[in-house]
Design a protein around this motif. Sequence first.
Motif, PDB file in Angstrom:
ATOM      1  N   GLN A 282       0.834  -1.209   0.000  1.00 25.75           N
ATOM      2  CA  GLN A 282       0.000   0.000   0.000  1.00 25.75           C
ATOM      3  C   GLN A 282       0.865   1.254   0.000  1.00 25.75           C
ATOM      4  O   GLN A 282       0.547   2.237  -0.678  1.00 25.75           O
ATOM      5  CB  GLN A 282      -0.927   0.004   1.214  1.00 25.75           C
ATOM      6  CG  GLN A 282      -2.052  -0.989   1.098  1.00 25.75           C
ATOM      7  CD  GLN A 282      -2.893  -1.042   2.365  1.00 25.75           C
ATOM      8  OE1 GLN A 282      -2.438  -0.680   3.452  1.00 25.75           O
ATOM      9  NE2 GLN A 282      -4.121  -1.510   2.227  1.00 25.75           N
ATOM     10  N   GLU A 283       1.964   1.226   0.744  1.00 29.84           N
ATOM     11  CA  GLU A 283       2.873   2.376   0.780  1.00 29.84           C
ATOM     12  C   GLU A 283       3.496   2.621  -0.594  1.00 29.84           C
ATOM     13  O   GLU A 283       3.566   3.756  -1.056  1.00 29.84           O
ATOM     14  CB  GLU A 283       3.964   2.126   1.818  1.00 29.84           C
ATOM     15  CG  GLU A 283       4.902   3.287   2.034  1.00 29.84           C
ATOM     16  CD  GLU A 283       5.921   2.970   3.107  1.00 29.84           C
ATOM     17  OE1 GLU A 283       7.123   3.062   2.808  1.00 29.84           O
ATOM     18  OE2 GLU A 283       5.514   2.619   4.227  1.00 29.84           O
ATOM     19  N   ASN A 284       3.923   1.557  -1.254  1.00 31.13           N
ATOM     20  CA  ASN A 284       4.483   1.701  -2.596  1.00 31.13           C
ATOM     21  C   ASN A 284       3.448   2.225  -3.581  1.00 31.13           C
ATOM     22  O   ASN A 284       3.741   3.088  -4.403  1.00 31.13           O
ATOM     23  CB  ASN A 284       5.056   0.374  -3.101  1.00 31.13           C
ATOM     24  CG  ASN A 284       6.403   0.059  -2.489  1.00 31.13           C
ATOM     25  OD1 ASN A 284       7.014   0.891  -1.847  1.00 31.13           O
ATOM     26  ND2 ASN A 284       6.851  -1.163  -2.686  1.00 31.13           N
ATOM     27  N   LEU A 285       2.229   1.697  -3.497  1.00 31.62           N
ATOM     28  CA  LEU A 285       1.180   2.163  -4.398  1.00 31.62           C
ATOM     29  C   LEU A 285       0.853   3.636  -4.171  1.00 31.62           C
ATOM     30  O   LEU A 285       0.602   4.372  -5.126  1.00 31.62           O
ATOM     31  CB  LEU A 285      -0.077   1.315  -4.231  1.00 31.62           C
ATOM     32  CG  LEU A 285      -0.043  -0.064  -4.880  1.00 31.62           C
ATOM     33  CD1 LEU A 285      -1.270  -0.868  -4.491  1.00 31.62           C
ATOM     34  CD2 LEU A 285       0.062   0.053  -6.383  1.00 31.62           C
ATOM     35  N   SER A 286       0.873   4.064  -2.924  1.00 29.78           N
ATOM     36  CA  SER A 286       0.588   5.476  -2.644  1.00 29.78           C
ATOM     37  C   SER A 286       1.681   6.388  -3.191  1.00 29.78           C
ATOM     38  O   SER A 286       1.443   7.561  -3.454  1.00 29.78           O
ATOM     39  CB  SER A 286       0.409   5.706  -1.143  1.00 29.78           C
ATOM     40  OG  SER A 286       1.633   5.546  -0.463  1.00 29.78           O
ATOM     41  N   GLN A 287       2.888   5.843  -3.381  1.00 31.96           N
ATOM     42  CA  GLN A 287       3.994   6.613  -3.955  1.00 31.96           C
ATOM     43  C   GLN A 287       4.072   6.440  -5.475  1.00 31.96           C
ATOM     44  O   GLN A 287       4.978   6.963  -6.111  1.00 31.96           O
ATOM     45  CB  GLN A 287       5.322   6.189  -3.325  1.00 31.96           C
ATOM     46  CG  GLN A 287       5.411   6.484  -1.853  1.00 31.96           C
ATOM     47  CD  GLN A 287       6.661   5.885  -1.219  1.00 31.96           C
ATOM     48  OE1 GLN A 287       7.488   5.276  -1.891  1.00 31.96           O
ATOM     49  NE2 GLN A 287       6.795   6.064   0.079  1.00 31.96           N
TER      50      GLN A 287
END
Length: 161
Positions: A59-64
Motif C-alpha cells: 500500500q505504501e508503494n502504491l501510494s507513492q
Amino acid sequence: MVPVLLLVMIAIPIIEIGVFIEVGGWIGLWPTLTIVILTAIAGTTLLRLQGLATLFRAQENLSQGIFPIAEVFDGLCLLFAGALLLTPGFVTDAVGLLLFVPAVRAAVKGVIARHLRKSGKIHVKGFGESGPRPPEDAGFAKGPTIIDTDYEDITDTTDRR
C-alpha cells in the motif's frame, strides 16, 4: 509439465507418510500429532504477521506510485507457505517455514527471474486499439474504448496587462 506435476502429487504424500511413520516411531503418536497441530498454528500466526506487513508495504508503494512487484511476489510466497504449513506433514512444514524467511524468498525470486530470462517465455497480452480484441463473450463493451470523466477548467482567463 503435467507428468512432473503428477509425479509431485504422488511423491509428496508418500514421503510425508514415510516421515510420519518414522517420527511416530521415535517420539510416539500424540507428540507427533501435537507437533503437526503446533506447526499449523505457528504457520497461521506467521502468515498473519508477515502478510499484513507485506500488505502495508504494498500500500505504501502504491501510494507513492510504485508498482509493488516485490511485495506481490512475497505475498504469493507467503500464501504458498501458509498452505504448506496447514497441510499435515513434516516435509511440507519445513518448506513452508523456509518460505517465511526473507532471504530464502529473495533466493527463490532470483532463481525464478533467471529462469524466466533464460527461457524467454514471458508473454504480455493487452487489449486496446493496437492489441488484440477481447473475446466476444468476455464481458467487454463492443466498439471503441470510451473513457467517461469529469473535469474542471483551471485556466486563468483574467487579463493581466
